[in-house]
Scaffold this active site. Structure first.
Site, PDB file in Angstrom:
ATOM      1  N   ASN A 229      27.453 138.287  84.510  1.00  0.00           N
ATOM      2  CA  ASN A 229      28.391 138.387  85.636  1.00  0.00           C
ATOM      3  C   ASN A 229      29.205 139.665  85.734  1.00  0.00           C
ATOM      4  O   ASN A 229      29.737 139.965  86.787  1.00  0.00           O
ATOM      5  CB  ASN A 229      29.378 137.211  85.581  1.00  0.00           C
ATOM      6  CG  ASN A 229      28.694 135.883  85.770  1.00  0.00           C
ATOM      7  OD1 ASN A 229      28.084 135.642  86.807  1.00  0.00           O
ATOM      8  ND2 ASN A 229      28.746 135.035  84.755  1.00  0.00           N
TER       9      ASN A 229
ATOM     10  N   ARG B  85      36.664 136.365  68.340  1.00  0.00           N
ATOM     11  CA  ARG B  85      36.223 136.761  66.989  1.00  0.00           C
ATOM     12  C   ARG B  85      36.162 138.278  66.868  1.00  0.00           C
ATOM     13  O   ARG B  85      35.791 138.961  67.814  1.00  0.00           O
ATOM     14  CB  ARG B  85      34.825 136.195  66.704  1.00  0.00           C
ATOM     15  CG  ARG B  85      34.828 134.726  66.383  1.00  0.00           C
ATOM     16  CD  ARG B  85      33.414 134.180  66.282  1.00  0.00           C
ATOM     17  NE  ARG B  85      33.169 133.224  67.345  1.00  0.00           N
ATOM     18  CZ  ARG B  85      31.962 132.823  67.742  1.00  0.00           C
ATOM     19  NH1 ARG B  85      30.885 133.298  67.164  1.00  0.00           N
ATOM     20  NH2 ARG B  85      31.835 131.946  68.710  1.00  0.00           N
TER      21      ARG B  85
ATOM     22  N   HIS C 147      22.703 132.350  68.063  1.00  0.00           N
ATOM     23  CA  HIS C 147      22.280 132.457  69.467  1.00  0.00           C
ATOM     24  C   HIS C 147      20.772 132.651  69.545  1.00  0.00           C
ATOM     25  O   HIS C 147      20.257 133.202  70.521  1.00  0.00           O
ATOM     26  CB  HIS C 147      22.932 133.652  70.202  1.00  0.00           C
ATOM     27  CG  HIS C 147      24.411 133.551  70.405  1.00  0.00           C
ATOM     28  ND1 HIS C 147      25.236 134.639  70.300  1.00  0.00           N
ATOM     29  CD2 HIS C 147      25.205 132.508  70.721  1.00  0.00           C
ATOM     30  CE1 HIS C 147      26.486 134.282  70.550  1.00  0.00           C
ATOM     31  NE2 HIS C 147      26.490 132.978  70.799  1.00  0.00           N
TER      32      HIS C 147
ATOM     33  N   ARG D 234      22.028 120.924  69.627  1.00  0.00           N
ATOM     34  CA  ARG D 234      22.168 122.294  69.141  1.00  0.00           C
ATOM     35  C   ARG D 234      22.898 122.248  67.797  1.00  0.00           C
ATOM     36  O   ARG D 234      24.010 121.713  67.711  1.00  0.00           O
ATOM     37  CB  ARG D 234      22.969 123.138  70.131  1.00  0.00           C
ATOM     38  CG  ARG D 234      23.222 124.526  69.615  1.00  0.00           C
ATOM     39  CD  ARG D 234      24.068 125.335  70.567  1.00  0.00           C
ATOM     40  NE  ARG D 234      24.268 126.673  70.031  1.00  0.00           N
ATOM     41  CZ  ARG D 234      25.395 127.363  70.128  1.00  0.00           C
ATOM     42  NH1 ARG D 234      26.427 126.848  70.764  1.00  0.00           N
ATOM     43  NH2 ARG D 234      25.504 128.558  69.608  1.00  0.00           N
TER      44      ARG D 234
ATOM     45  N   ASN E  68      25.460 119.774  73.069  1.00  0.00           N
ATOM     46  CA  ASN E  68      26.001 120.895  72.315  1.00  0.00           C
ATOM     47  C   ASN E  68      27.432 120.518  71.943  1.00  0.00           C
ATOM     48  O   ASN E  68      28.350 120.670  72.741  1.00  0.00           O
ATOM     49  CB  ASN E  68      25.943 122.158  73.187  1.00  0.00           C
ATOM     50  CG  ASN E  68      26.481 123.385  72.477  1.00  0.00           C
ATOM     51  OD1 ASN E  68      27.003 123.299  71.361  1.00  0.00           O
ATOM     52  ND2 ASN E  68      26.369 124.529  73.117  1.00  0.00           N
TER      53      ASN E  68
ATOM     54  N   GLU F  61      19.871 127.922  77.347  1.00  0.00           N
ATOM     55  CA  GLU F  61      19.646 127.371  76.006  1.00  0.00           C
ATOM     56  C   GLU F  61      19.256 125.899  76.083  1.00  0.00           C
ATOM     57  O   GLU F  61      18.474 125.420  75.274  1.00  0.00           O
ATOM     58  CB  GLU F  61      20.920 127.550  75.164  1.00  0.00           C
ATOM     59  CG  GLU F  61      21.149 129.002  74.776  1.00  0.00           C
ATOM     60  CD  GLU F  61      22.579 129.309  74.370  1.00  0.00           C
ATOM     61  OE1 GLU F  61      23.454 129.345  75.263  1.00  0.00           O
ATOM     62  OE2 GLU F  61      22.825 129.512  73.175  1.00  0.00           O
TER      63      GLU F  61
END
Ligand code: ADP
Length: 369
Positions: free
Chosen positions: A307, A214, A153, A64, A7, A357
């Site tokens: 978490n 973002r 995603h 990815r 990635n 992923e």
């Protein structure tokens, strides 16, 4: 049989060697502060060697790739033609695709004998219903410039929605789900019977939820206003929205552990950042409950989602009338594995499921080679 999953991001290269069949991860690592991808890839290889993994053990390299544009969505074996086509898509994902392409180029040089497979973040959302995928803008402009909601995603939303079905021992086709992927980047999806019917990210990974750096949703008028009135260039605006906005922009901090500490210390900016984050998240949950009509399961995933018990509590607090009741003890348990955090009596089941992923990418690679 193992797959090296790479990635390659704008400042880091994350890697993992995974056995797609067993799901076992043999080695995982990250090279940070990347400026030169050939140096970074060599460091990845050093990491593999240190973990006792020979490249002879690998059957493929999975990459990815964030944006597949209109044409690419199936996992695809990379050749020069594909790379050239992906190059053309870089304007659609200027922050994400170029580093991935550099990573791919270097990895192909270092491992020329292996198939390299591109797995696209947009794939899962390729068949979004038109009502969700299209922006209400001039149709000709949208067509000419391939403007639609692509969603990102996707590897995580697909994986997590499948895992939710496995966890509940229910057919995927029977479930209406909301998936909340809350990491540095954050996105929500509504998944009906295994197929997404809406997602919060759009043409680029900027739309939707408030993220680490973002902005998520905003009035497009802000962009033209800043350009025209504040004298900001396109680059200035893009950098501001991608890197200096979100929780960082409001609260001066991207990491939720730090944000909570600051809130506890009475920091008003941190409090505001958290409140705006939660407000947006609740808005999307409400929107997706309405789109789905009947919702069976809501799943939290990624760094914050897995978490942060406070985020989960506040995102869904007071929604008993909508069928959502968390169990406080379950929600605050610190357990890594997939788990239920709703009360047994809650009509909608709420889960926490660790995303993976890398495993999903490794499995996609195994399917195409
Ligand atoms: P990405 O893959 O998008 O870079 P992750 O899914 O790894 O991001 O999420 C990273 C974020 O998760 C961190 O910025 C931090 O805010 C949050 N996070 C990680 N661990 C915890 C924790 N124990 N409590 C709260 N938040 C956490």
């Amino acid at each position: 049989m193992s797959v090296l999953v790479l990635n390659s991001g704008s400042s880091s290269v994350k890697y993992q060697v995974v056995q797609p069949d067993s799901g076992i991860s043999l080695c995982t690592g990250i090279v940070e502060r990347v400026t030169d991808y050939s140096v970074a890839l060599r460091e990845v290889f050093d990491g593999l060697t240190a973990a006792g993994i020979s490249t002879d053990d690998l059957v493929a390299v999975g990459h990815r790739v964030v944006h597949g544009g209109v044409r690419f969505y199936q996992p695809t074996v990379i050749d020069d033609t594909l790379l050239a086509e992906l190059e053309k898509l870089s304007p659609l994902a200027p922050l994400h695709n170029p580093p991935a392409l550099l990573g791919i180029a270097e990895a192909r040089k270092l491992l020329p004998g292996l198939p390299h497979v591109a797995v696209f973040d947009t794939a899962f959302f390729h068949d979004l219903p038109a009502a969700a995928a299209e922006y209400a803008i001039d149709r000709d402009v949208a067509r000419q410039w391939h403007i639609r909601r692509y969603g990102f995603h996707g590897t995580s939303h697909r994986y997590v929605s499948e895992q939710a079905a496995i966890f509940l021992d229910a057919p995927l086709e029977s479930l209406n789900q909301i998936v909340l992927h809350l990491g540095n980047g954050a996105s929500a999806s509504a998944v009906a019977g295994g197929r997404p019917i809406d997602t919060s990210m759009g043409l680029t990974p900027m739309e939707g939820l408030v993220m680490g750096t973002r902005s998520g949703d905003l009035d497009p008028g802000i962009i033209t206003y800043l350009w025209r009135t504040a004298g900001m260039t396109v680059q200035d605006i893009e950098t501001m929205l991608n890197r200096h906005s979100g929780v960082l922009g409001l609260g001066g901090e991207t990491d939720f552990r730090e944000l909570h500490k600051r809130i506890d210390d009475g920091d008003a900016d941190a409090r505001l950042a958290y409140d705006v984050y939660i407000h947006r998240l609740r808005k999307y949950v409400g929107a997706y409950l309405a789109l789905l009509g009947r919702t069976d399961v809501i799943t939290f995933t990624a760094g914050v989602g897995e978490n942060d018990a406070l985020v989960r509590r506040d995102a869904l607090a007071g929604l008993a009338t909508l069928g959502i009741e968390l169990d406080e003890t379950r929600n605050t348990a610190t357990q890594r594995a997939a788990r239920r955090i709703s009360a047994d009596a809650s009509p909608i089941t709420v889960l926490v499921i660790p995303t993976n992923e890398e495993l999903a990418i490794a499995r996609a690679c195994a399917q195409v080679i």
